[in-house]
Design a protein around this motif. Structure first.
Motif, PDB file in Angstrom:
ATOM      1  N   GLU A   2     -26.566 -61.071 -77.141  1.00 45.62           N
ATOM      2  CA  GLU A   2     -26.319 -62.475 -76.898  1.00 45.62           C
ATOM      3  C   GLU A   2     -25.133 -62.933 -77.727  1.00 45.62           C
ATOM      4  O   GLU A   2     -25.003 -62.590 -78.890  1.00 45.62           O
ATOM      5  CB  GLU A   2     -27.549 -63.292 -77.269  1.00 45.62           C
ATOM      6  CG  GLU A   2     -28.767 -62.927 -76.455  1.00 45.62           C
ATOM      7  CD  GLU A   2     -29.988 -63.671 -76.927  1.00 45.62           C
ATOM      8  OE1 GLU A   2     -29.836 -64.731 -77.563  1.00 45.62           O
ATOM      9  OE2 GLU A   2     -31.088 -63.197 -76.661  1.00 45.62           O
ATOM     10  N   SER A   3     -24.267 -63.722 -77.108  1.00 45.62           N
ATOM     11  CA  SER A   3     -23.134 -64.245 -77.869  1.00 45.62           C
ATOM     12  C   SER A   3     -23.609 -65.421 -78.714  1.00 45.62           C
ATOM     13  O   SER A   3     -24.582 -66.090 -78.408  1.00 45.62           O
ATOM     14  CB  SER A   3     -22.024 -64.685 -76.917  1.00 45.62           C
ATOM     15  OG  SER A   3     -22.503 -65.704 -76.074  1.00 45.62           O
ATOM     16  N   GLY A   4     -22.923 -65.675 -79.793  1.00 50.50           N
ATOM     17  CA  GLY A   4     -23.301 -66.747 -80.687  1.00 50.50           C
ATOM     18  C   GLY A   4     -24.144 -66.289 -81.856  1.00 50.50           C
ATOM     19  O   GLY A   4     -24.245 -66.977 -82.854  1.00 50.50           O
ATOM     20  N   TYR A  33     -30.624 -62.535 -85.216  1.00 53.85           N
ATOM     21  CA  TYR A  33     -29.411 -61.724 -85.229  1.00 53.85           C
ATOM     22  C   TYR A  33     -29.418 -60.736 -84.072  1.00 53.85           C
ATOM     23  O   TYR A  33     -30.477 -60.364 -83.559  1.00 53.85           O
ATOM     24  CB  TYR A  33     -29.306 -60.927 -86.541  1.00 53.85           C
ATOM     25  CG  TYR A  33     -29.249 -61.791 -87.768  1.00 53.85           C
ATOM     26  CD1 TYR A  33     -28.070 -62.361 -88.195  1.00 53.85           C
ATOM     27  CD2 TYR A  33     -30.408 -62.038 -88.514  1.00 53.85           C
ATOM     28  CE1 TYR A  33     -28.022 -63.146 -89.323  1.00 53.85           C
ATOM     29  CE2 TYR A  33     -30.369 -62.831 -89.645  1.00 53.85           C
ATOM     30  CZ  TYR A  33     -29.167 -63.387 -90.045  1.00 53.85           C
ATOM     31  OH  TYR A  33     -29.124 -64.172 -91.163  1.00 53.85           O
ATOM     32  N   SER A  34     -28.230 -60.305 -83.678  1.00 56.89           N
ATOM     33  CA  SER A  34     -28.095 -59.186 -82.756  1.00 56.89           C
ATOM     34  C   SER A  34     -28.049 -57.918 -83.598  1.00 56.89           C
ATOM     35  O   SER A  34     -27.236 -57.805 -84.513  1.00 56.89           O
ATOM     36  CB  SER A  34     -26.808 -59.309 -81.936  1.00 56.89           C
ATOM     37  OG  SER A  34     -26.855 -60.439 -81.121  1.00 56.89           O
ATOM     38  N   ILE A  35     -28.897 -56.971 -83.298  1.00 55.15           N
ATOM     39  CA  ILE A  35     -29.053 -55.777 -84.128  1.00 55.15           C
ATOM     40  C   ILE A  35     -28.362 -54.589 -83.462  1.00 55.15           C
ATOM     41  O   ILE A  35     -28.539 -54.355 -82.265  1.00 55.15           O
ATOM     42  CB  ILE A  35     -30.535 -55.437 -84.324  1.00 55.15           C
ATOM     43  CG1 ILE A  35     -31.302 -56.651 -84.793  1.00 55.15           C
ATOM     44  CG2 ILE A  35     -30.702 -54.232 -85.209  1.00 55.15           C
ATOM     45  CD1 ILE A  35     -31.481 -56.806 -86.232  1.00 55.15           C
ATOM     46  N   VAL A  36     -27.609 -53.840 -84.256  1.00 58.57           N
ATOM     47  CA  VAL A  36     -27.060 -52.555 -83.843  1.00 58.57           C
ATOM     48  C   VAL A  36     -27.668 -51.525 -84.786  1.00 58.57           C
ATOM     49  O   VAL A  36     -27.513 -51.619 -85.997  1.00 58.57           O
ATOM     50  CB  VAL A  36     -25.519 -52.530 -83.943  1.00 58.57           C
ATOM     51  CG1 VAL A  36     -24.991 -51.158 -83.554  1.00 58.57           C
ATOM     52  CG2 VAL A  36     -24.905 -53.617 -83.080  1.00 58.57           C
ATOM     53  N   ALA A  37     -28.404 -50.565 -84.228  1.00 59.78           N
ATOM     54  CA  ALA A  37     -29.070 -49.545 -85.036  1.00 59.78           C
ATOM     55  C   ALA A  37     -28.348 -48.212 -84.864  1.00 59.78           C
ATOM     56  O   ALA A  37     -28.055 -47.800 -83.750  1.00 59.78           O
ATOM     57  CB  ALA A  37     -30.522 -49.409 -84.621  1.00 59.78           C
ATOM     58  N   ALA A  38     -28.076 -47.553 -85.986  1.00 61.90           N
ATOM     59  CA  ALA A  38     -27.431 -46.241 -85.968  1.00 61.90           C
ATOM     60  C   ALA A  38     -28.371 -45.246 -86.627  1.00 61.90           C
ATOM     61  O   ALA A  38     -28.838 -45.468 -87.739  1.00 61.90           O
ATOM     62  CB  ALA A  38     -26.110 -46.291 -86.715  1.00 61.90           C
TER      63      ALA A  38
END
Length: 82
Positions: A2-4, A33-38
């Protein structure tokens, strides 16, 4: 995503789908928050996923045939600078 929303990157050198600490972090932060998991596996949550390569570390063993004093010196240098 999601933007924002601000983005958070979670890096874990483990499999993400069965790590309870990472899954709790994703659940707690997913609302705001938008989550990026590595990591080594997809966590299976509403996140973006980046796969990490499994790296095979090589043991430094070439100095074992050297005399005792040289081995101690190499061990000291390895601890101080690596």
């Amino acid at each position: 995503m999601e933007s924002g929303k601000k983005r958070i990157l979670i890096i874990c050198y483990n499999t993400l789908h069965n790590d309870p600490r990472i899954l709790r972090q994703i659940d707690a932060l997913n609302e705001q928050y938008s989550i990026v998991a590595a990591g080594y596996s997809d966590p299976g949550k509403n996140t973006s996923y980046v796969g990490l390569k499994d790296y095979e570390y090589k043991m430094i063993d070439y100095y074992f045939n050297y005399p005792w004093l040289f081995r101690k010196f190499f061990a000291l240098i390895t601890q101080l600078y690596l």
